[in-house]
Write an enzyme that holds these catalytic residues in place. Structure first.
Site, short mmCIF file in Angstrom:
data_model
loop_
_atom_site.label_atom_id
_atom_site.label_comp_id
_atom_site.label_asym_id
_atom_site.label_seq_id
_atom_site.Cartn_x
_atom_site.Cartn_y
_atom_site.Cartn_z
N HIS A 25 0.81 -1.22 0.00
CA HIS A 25 0.00 0.00 0.00
C HIS A 25 0.84 1.27 0.00
CE1 HIS A 25 0.43 0.08 4.50
NE2 HIS A 25 0.31 1.38 4.32
N ASP A 51 -0.29 -7.53 1.55
CA ASP A 51 0.25 -6.16 1.54
C ASP A 51 1.77 -6.11 1.54
OD1 ASP A 51 -0.20 -3.33 1.54
OD2 ASP A 51 0.37 -3.27 3.65
N SER A 71 4.54 2.20 8.10
CA SER A 71 4.04 1.20 7.14
C SER A 71 5.19 0.54 6.39
CB SER A 71 3.09 1.84 6.14
OG SER A 71 1.85 2.12 6.72
#
EC number: 3.4.21.50
Length: 269
Positions: free
Chosen positions: A57, A113, A194
């Protein structure tokens, strides 16, 4: 960027058991903007290929974007700022001087992801990098440790002392993610974290950060995050461009886990 004051600098005593894997984690920019976190991972050939694991992402999924990335190593505060203090929630003195530019996309898949990049240039010996091992076994772990760049600021470390839980993302039914619960008074993760690795008690990468409700102010079950599992990413979408196996075990050894590799070239004791 500035990260939440509850986060713990990697130079603090909380980092003492993880001095090696701390050197595998980096912040990076996307098309000129500080963006996410990723980490250098070892492969079964122990040949120092510059494989860099991050989150799908984060958007590092095209050749043009990957070529623009700048990776910043050893970006961390020089002193241990007391967690919860105003200084811990302010800009630190970390340096962005140790960097390298450019990568190619090797594999990516949204289900867990993950994105695996290969950085364009070999490791600079002056940076003293570490290639972390990984563990693709289908199991939970008694605890876990995150090393990350919250808000893409100086590197921090967060420990979980309770067992991981296999789940879907954000509580959904499934097995693609590990749900990790942070200590009530310890570090968490934030946007910018992230793509950062979650390490097993043996300091092997189990996955990378997708997201979750955690923040310095979060309590109870909300003080937790979800990591896309290496277990799931290993077979991914069934092709070399959507799975990890072709890259992290190109020789087909079938290894379920491997240990890390230091810049000196010898596997750690």
């Amino acid at each position: 960027g500035v990260s939440g004051s509850c986060n713990i600098d990697v130079v603090c005593p909380e980092g003492n058991g993880h001095r090696d894997v701390i050197r595998s984690v980096a912040a990076y920019s996307k098309q000129g903007t500080m963006w996410c976190t990723g980490s250098l991972v070892n492969n079964s050939a122990n040949d120092k290929k510059m494989y860099f694991l991050t989150a799908n992402h984060c958007g590092m999924t095209t050749a043009a974007i990957a070529s623009s990335m700048v990776v910043y190593w050893n970006y961390q505060n020089s002193t241990c700022r007391a967690p919860g203090s105003s200084s811990s929630g302010a800009n630190g003195d970390g340096s962005l001087a140790q960097s390298q530019t450019g990568a190619v996309v090797r594999a990516t898949n949204a289900a867990s992801d993950f994105t695996l990049l290969e950085l364009n240039t070999a490791a600079n010996p002056a940076y003293n990098l570490f290639w972390a091992g990984w563990d693709r076994r289908d199991q939970n772990f008694a605890g876990a440790t995150a090393i990350h760049h919250p808000n893409v600021a100086e590197k921090r470390i967060s420990h979980s002392t309770v067992a991981t839980e296999i789940s879907g993302y954000n509580g959904a039914t499934g097995t693609s993610h590990l749900h990790v619960f942070w200590q009530a008074s310890g570090g968490v993760t934030e946007p910018g974290s992230s793509g950062s690795p979650i390490y097993s008690p043996e300091k092997r990468v189990l996955g990378q950060l997708h997201g979750g409700p955690s923040s310095c102010s979060a309590t109870g079950a909300d003080r937790s995050d979800y990591y896309g599992r290496v277990f799931t990413s290993w077979t991914g979408g069934g092709t070399s461009a959507t799975r990890l196996s072709d890259w992290l075990d190109a020789a087909g050894t079938g290894a379920q886990f491997i240990d890390g590799l230091d810049s000196t070239g010898t596997p750690p004791v």
